[in-house]
Motif scaffolding. Structure first.
Motif, PDB file in Angstrom:
ATOM      1  N   ASP A 116       0.499  -1.632  -0.268  1.00  0.00           N
ATOM      2  CA  ASP A 116      -0.001  -0.090  -0.620  1.00  0.00           C
ATOM      3  C   ASP A 116       0.768   1.306  -0.084  1.00  0.00           C
ATOM      4  O   ASP A 116       1.893   1.053  -0.713  1.00  0.00           O
ATOM      5  N   SER A 117       0.363   2.394   0.174  1.00  0.00           N
ATOM      6  CA  SER A 117       0.919   3.143   0.451  1.00  0.00           C
ATOM      7  C   SER A 117       2.115   3.383   1.085  1.00  0.00           C
ATOM      8  O   SER A 117       3.373   4.016   0.710  1.00  0.00           O
ATOM      9  N   HIS A 118       2.906   2.832   2.082  1.00  0.00           N
ATOM     10  CA  HIS A 118       3.803   2.288   3.287  1.00  0.00           C
ATOM     11  C   HIS A 118       4.729   2.407   1.768  1.00  0.00           C
ATOM     12  O   HIS A 118       5.837   2.811   2.186  1.00  0.00           O
ATOM     13  N   VAL A 119       4.809   1.343   1.083  1.00  0.00           N
ATOM     14  CA  VAL A 119       5.077   0.594   0.257  1.00  0.00           C
ATOM     15  C   VAL A 119       5.431   1.833  -0.837  1.00  0.00           C
ATOM     16  O   VAL A 119       6.954   2.284  -1.081  1.00  0.00           O
ATOM     17  N   GLN A 120       4.251   2.280  -0.907  1.00  0.00           N
ATOM     18  CA  GLN A 120       4.573   3.463  -2.305  1.00  0.00           C
ATOM     19  C   GLN A 120       5.117   5.183  -2.155  1.00  0.00           C
ATOM     20  O   GLN A 120       6.042   5.436  -2.820  1.00  0.00           O
ATOM     21  N   PHE A 121       5.515   6.018  -0.764  1.00  0.00           N
ATOM     22  CA  PHE A 121       6.155   6.688   0.110  1.00  0.00           C
ATOM     23  C   PHE A 121       7.407   6.084   0.207  1.00  0.00           C
ATOM     24  O   PHE A 121       8.625   6.970   0.702  1.00  0.00           O
ATOM     25  N   MET A 122       7.798   5.272   0.203  1.00  0.00           N
ATOM     26  CA  MET A 122       9.486   4.767   1.063  1.00  0.00           C
ATOM     27  C   MET A 122      10.417   4.690  -0.215  1.00  0.00           C
ATOM     28  O   MET A 122      10.531   4.871  -1.608  1.00  0.00           O
ATOM     29  N   ASP A 123      11.640   4.950  -0.233  1.00  0.00           N
ATOM     30  CA  ASP A 123      12.717   5.256  -1.156  1.00  0.00           C
ATOM     31  C   ASP A 123      13.554   4.336  -0.909  1.00  0.00           C
ATOM     32  O   ASP A 123      14.094   4.005  -0.129  1.00  0.00           O
ATOM     33  N   THR A 124      12.915   2.975  -2.475  1.00  0.00           N
ATOM     34  CA  THR A 124      13.394   1.969  -2.588  1.00  0.00           C
ATOM     35  C   THR A 124      15.421   2.343  -2.237  1.00  0.00           C
ATOM     36  O   THR A 124      15.762   1.439  -3.266  1.00  0.00           O
ATOM     37  N   ASN A 125      16.206   3.299  -2.463  1.00  0.00           N
ATOM     38  CA  ASN A 125      17.404   4.000  -2.744  1.00  0.00           C
ATOM     39  C   ASN A 125      17.926   3.105  -1.183  1.00  0.00           C
ATOM     40  O   ASN A 125      18.842   3.050  -1.573  1.00  0.00           O
ATOM     41  N   LEU A 126      17.333   3.625  -0.146  1.00  0.00           N
ATOM     42  CA  LEU A 126      17.342   2.892   0.937  1.00  0.00           C
ATOM     43  C   LEU A 126      17.784   1.203   0.763  1.00  0.00           C
ATOM     44  O   LEU A 126      17.951   1.139   1.890  1.00  0.00           O
ATOM     45  N   LEU A 127      17.455   0.642  -0.141  1.00  0.00           N
ATOM     46  CA  LEU A 127      17.387  -0.910   0.366  1.00  0.00           C
ATOM     47  C   LEU A 127      18.006  -0.899  -1.095  1.00  0.00           C
ATOM     48  O   LEU A 127      19.038  -0.818  -2.156  1.00  0.00           O
ATOM     49  N   LYS A 128      19.415  -2.134  -0.821  1.00  0.00           N
ATOM     50  CA  LYS A 128      20.595  -2.089  -0.939  1.00  0.00           C
ATOM     51  C   LYS A 128      20.850  -3.646  -1.745  1.00  0.00           C
ATOM     52  O   LYS A 128      21.577  -4.546  -2.835  1.00  0.00           O
TER      53      LYS A 128
END
Length: 238
Positions: free
Chosen positions: A79-91
């Motif tokens: 949902d929106s928690h995924v949409q709003f999260m910056d995936t650049n934080l994930l490695k």
């Protein structure tokens, strides 16, 4: 007979008057409190029209984007928690498929529409709050099982706990997360970020609140990203 007919006419007028009053109350509610009307849409399983249009447009975008992707290793859906999260934080080379307002019960259909997602090694799932708003925990758990059933046999699943929200939902969210953790077995990893994001009331802690009592700020998303990275890329996480 005249007395009976008069009584029947009185009853008809009473019913008609009641109907007109109820109709005016419903119209007033729609104009003054559109959130109440939306809540009934949720309870009846009917999508809000604007939300449906918004979701459809994002799905078209994601499907078009998929055709240009070179098989990402991890898909992040919810949902929106995924949409709003910056995936650049994930490695770990994550591709995001977040749609604000999405529910677990809608996700199996969405997953089937994205070719690149079918080829990922891992699905990271973060959803459930909207299900709990619309229905009880039993329906949400049933929807989660449908998500699991839609995975390819070779795919593993990482499930993120529903984060805290308003105090009114604290007990419902906590109970659902406990059930979610029990459901997550056999190629499924449950990330319990709820406690780290909560205050003493079980609501979203002020230090992680974006300002609406529901969505996370940058500090909150960084905390969740660290938890995900520990699972997806533990050798690169400090």
């Amino acid at each position: 007979m005249d007395g009976i007919e008069q009584a029947n006419e009185t009853v008809r007028k009473f019913i008609l008057s009641g109907y007109v009053i109820l109709l005016h109350v419903a119209l007033a509610a729609a104009l003054l409190r559109p959130d109440l009307v939306m809540a009934q849409h949720w309870r009846l399983g009917l999508p809000d029209r604007q939300q449906a249009i918004y979701a459809d447009r994002l799905q078209v975008h994601y499907a078009a984007r998929d055709r240009a992707l070179a098989n990402p290793r991890v898909a992040f859906i919810g949902d929106s928690h995924v949409q709003f999260m910056d995936t650049n934080l994930l490695k770990a080379g994550v591709i995001g498929y977040g749609i604000g307002g999405d529910r677990l019960r809608q996700i199996p259909d969405r997953m089937a529409r994205y070719p690149a997602l079918q080829n990922t090694d891992t699905i990271v799932l973060w959803a459930g709050y909207n299900d709990l708003k619309a229905a009880d925990g039993d329906a949400a758990i049933t929807a989660f099982r449908a998500v699991r059933a839609g995975l390819a046999s070779a795919q593993s699943l990482v499930v993120i706990a529903v984060p805290p929200a308003a105090p009114d939902y604290a007990e419902k969210i906590a109970e659902f997360n406990m059930r979610l953790a029990k459901e997550c077995s056999d190629k499924c990893r449950y990330l319990d970020v709820h406690g780290a994001l909560s205050d003493a009331r079980g609501a979203l802690h002020a230090s992680f609140d974006s300002g609406d009592g529901l969505h996370l700020n940058a500090q909150g998303y960084a905390l969740v990203a660290d938890a995900i990275n520990m699972v997806l890329a533990p050798e690169t996480t400090t």
